[in-house]
Scaffold this motif. Structure first.
Motif, PDB file in Angstrom:
ATOM      1  N   CYS A  54       0.860  -1.194   0.000  1.00  0.00           N
ATOM      2  CA  CYS A  54       0.000   0.000   0.000  1.00  0.00           C
ATOM      3  C   CYS A  54       0.888   1.232   0.000  1.00  0.00           C
ATOM      4  N   LEU A  55       0.647   2.121  -0.941  1.00  0.00           N
ATOM      5  CA  LEU A  55       1.354   3.402  -0.992  1.00  0.00           C
ATOM      6  C   LEU A  55       0.473   4.476  -0.366  1.00  0.00           C
ATOM      7  N   ILE A  56       1.011   5.176   0.632  1.00  0.00           N
ATOM      8  CA  ILE A  56       0.339   6.361   1.171  1.00  0.00           C
ATOM      9  C   ILE A  56       1.165   7.557   0.720  1.00  0.00           C
ATOM     10  N   GLY A  57       0.525   8.485   0.014  1.00  0.00           N
ATOM     11  CA  GLY A  57       1.282   9.582  -0.571  1.00  0.00           C
ATOM     12  C   GLY A  57       0.630  10.937  -0.395  1.00  0.00           C
ATOM     13  N   ASN A  58       1.471  11.966  -0.369  1.00  0.00           N
ATOM     14  CA  ASN A  58       1.038  13.366  -0.367  1.00  0.00           C
ATOM     15  C   ASN A  58       1.567  14.044  -1.617  1.00  0.00           C
ATOM     16  N   PHE A  59       0.695  14.621  -2.410  1.00  0.00           N
ATOM     17  CA  PHE A  59       1.106  15.391  -3.579  1.00  0.00           C
ATOM     18  C   PHE A  59       0.947  16.865  -3.246  1.00  0.00           C
ATOM     19  N   GLU A  60       2.073  17.608  -3.167  1.00  0.00           N
ATOM     20  CA  GLU A  60       2.000  19.035  -2.855  1.00  0.00           C
ATOM     21  C   GLU A  60       1.615  19.798  -4.120  1.00  0.00           C
ATOM     22  N   VAL A  61       0.470  20.477  -4.074  1.00  0.00           N
ATOM     23  CA  VAL A  61      -0.099  21.028  -5.303  1.00  0.00           C
ATOM     24  C   VAL A  61       0.710  22.187  -5.870  1.00  0.00           C
ATOM     25  N   THR A  62       1.495  22.895  -5.057  1.00  0.00           N
ATOM     26  CA  THR A  62       2.245  24.048  -5.555  1.00  0.00           C
ATOM     27  C   THR A  62       3.614  23.680  -6.114  1.00  0.00           C
ATOM     28  N   THR A  63       4.151  22.528  -5.746  1.00  0.00           N
ATOM     29  CA  THR A  63       5.464  22.115  -6.234  1.00  0.00           C
ATOM     30  C   THR A  63       5.402  20.896  -7.143  1.00  0.00           C
ATOM     31  N   GLY A  64       4.329  20.122  -7.029  1.00  0.00           N
ATOM     32  CA  GLY A  64       4.216  18.905  -7.817  1.00  0.00           C
ATOM     33  C   GLY A  64       5.045  17.765  -7.286  1.00  0.00           C
ATOM     34  N   GLN A  65       5.531  17.868  -6.053  1.00  0.00           N
ATOM     35  CA  GLN A  65       6.353  16.815  -5.472  1.00  0.00           C
ATOM     36  C   GLN A  65       5.548  15.937  -4.526  1.00  0.00           C
ATOM     37  N   MET A  66       6.024  14.718  -4.367  1.00  0.00           N
ATOM     38  CA  MET A  66       5.479  13.801  -3.373  1.00  0.00           C
ATOM     39  C   MET A  66       6.278  13.970  -2.088  1.00  0.00           C
ATOM     40  N   GLU A  78      -4.180   3.802  12.323  1.00  0.00           N
ATOM     41  CA  GLU A  78      -2.914   4.167  12.963  1.00  0.00           C
ATOM     42  C   GLU A  78      -1.826   4.427  11.927  1.00  0.00           C
ATOM     43  N   ASP A  79      -1.808   3.620  10.851  1.00  0.00           N
ATOM     44  CA  ASP A  79      -0.842   3.838   9.766  1.00  0.00           C
ATOM     45  C   ASP A  79      -1.020   5.234   9.166  1.00  0.00           C
ATOM     46  N   PHE A  80      -2.278   5.615   8.924  1.00  0.00           N
ATOM     47  CA  PHE A  80      -2.534   6.904   8.288  1.00  0.00           C
ATOM     48  C   PHE A  80      -2.173   8.056   9.226  1.00  0.00           C
ATOM     49  N   ALA A  81      -2.552   7.955  10.489  1.00  0.00           N
ATOM     50  CA  ALA A  81      -2.214   9.013  11.446  1.00  0.00           C
ATOM     51  C   ALA A  81      -0.701   9.152  11.598  1.00  0.00           C
ATOM     52  N   THR A  82      -0.002   8.028  11.633  1.00  0.00           N
ATOM     53  CA  THR A  82       1.458   8.058  11.722  1.00  0.00           C
ATOM     54  C   THR A  82       2.056   8.707  10.489  1.00  0.00           C
ATOM     55  N   TYR A  83       1.459   8.421   9.338  1.00  0.00           N
ATOM     56  CA  TYR A  83       1.944   9.012   8.093  1.00  0.00           C
ATOM     57  C   TYR A  83       1.763  10.530   8.095  1.00  0.00           C
ATOM     58  N   ILE A  84       0.598  10.996   8.519  1.00  0.00           N
ATOM     59  CA  ILE A  84       0.352  12.440   8.584  1.00  0.00           C
ATOM     60  C   ILE A  84       1.328  13.100   9.556  1.00  0.00           C
ATOM     61  N   ALA A  85       1.589  12.431  10.672  1.00  0.00           N
ATOM     62  CA  ALA A  85       2.552  12.965  11.645  1.00  0.00           C
ATOM     63  C   ALA A  85       3.938  13.083  11.024  1.00  0.00           C
ATOM     64  N   GLY A  86       4.348  12.063  10.262  1.00  0.00           N
ATOM     65  CA  GLY A  86       5.654  12.108   9.611  1.00  0.00           C
ATOM     66  C   GLY A  86       5.734  13.203   8.566  1.00  0.00           C
ATOM     67  N   THR A  87       4.638  13.435   7.863  1.00  0.00           N
ATOM     68  CA  THR A  87       4.609  14.500   6.868  1.00  0.00           C
ATOM     69  C   THR A  87       4.739  15.858   7.539  1.00  0.00           C
ATOM     70  N   GLY A  88       3.947  16.082   8.593  1.00  0.00           N
ATOM     71  CA  GLY A  88       4.015  17.353   9.311  1.00  0.00           C
ATOM     72  C   GLY A  88       5.381  17.616   9.902  1.00  0.00           C
TER      73      GLY A  88
END
Length: 219
Positions: A54-66, A78-88
């Protein structure tokens, strides 16, 4: 609720977030025949299956980067919350707006507790299914969407998750990597996805341009 949290208003990340589940690690049982004069590529149609990721990804709309992608076997709340925490954590002084669909994983108790802690929300969150912020999907969403918070969510209207820009990026991954490559194991699949994301961020990343005119469909 606590007073509105202060953060760097000039540094706000807007990212489209979602999960791409059930990505199969398929290995063709015979090599692909490359193109020849007068003959197209011929690919084997039988596979050996090596599990899924499973790929959980964030696409930043202003830079086009993951940003801070993860590839792993599971997709729990828990996986998703941990992922959001890592992104922040990649920019802890900035504001974050996560554009997401209405999957219950995206408004879970784990996620609400993370956002409450990060945004210094000094209130009793209550108990899931009983009372307070955690009582229902609607009450959890209300906290997650609060514009006063440094970390907040913008949920797509129902049945429009395909409009989330991360879905465009997922289609790029499918065309360039998943459909054309062999994967000898789930770990091989994981490594190739992450390698492509690194390559994409360095050489191909740019904002997507919407081309739809928005005209109503004719019947």
């Amino acid at each position: 609720m606590a007073a509105p949290q202060r953060w760097n208003a000039e540094a706000i990340h807007t990212v489209s977030v979602d999960e791409m589940t059930g990505i199969q690690a398929l290995e063709r049982i015979a090599p692909t025949d490359r193109m020849k004069p007068g003959q197209g590529e011929r690919r084997e149609f039988e596979f050996t299956r090596h599990g899924t990721q499973c790929l959980i990804g964030n696409f930043e709309v202003t830079t086009g980067q993951m940003i801070a992608p993860t590839v792993q076997p599971t997709r729990t709340e828990e996986d998703f919350a941990t992922y959001i925490a890592g992104t922040g954590a990649t920019d802890p002084e900035a504001g974050w707006i996560f554009v997401a669909d209405n999957l219950t994983t995206h408004c879970s108790e784990s996620l609400v507790r993370y956002v409450a802690a990060e945004c210094a929300i000094a209130t009793d969150l209550g108990k899931k299914g009983k009372y307070g912020v955690l009582k229902s999907v609607a009450t959890r969403k209300a906290l997650l969407m609060d514009e006063c918070h440094r970390i907040r969510f913008a949920f797509m209207p129902k049945h429009t998750s395909w409009l989330n820009q991360i879905e465009i990026w997922f289609s790029i991954l499918v065309r360039r990597v998943i459909k054309r490559k062999n994967f000898t194991s789930a770990e091989d699949l994981r490594e190739k996805i992450l390698a492509f994301i690194d390559y994409f961020n360095r050489t191909l990343a740019k904002p997507f341009k919407w081309t739809s005119t928005g005209r109503p469909l004719s019947v």
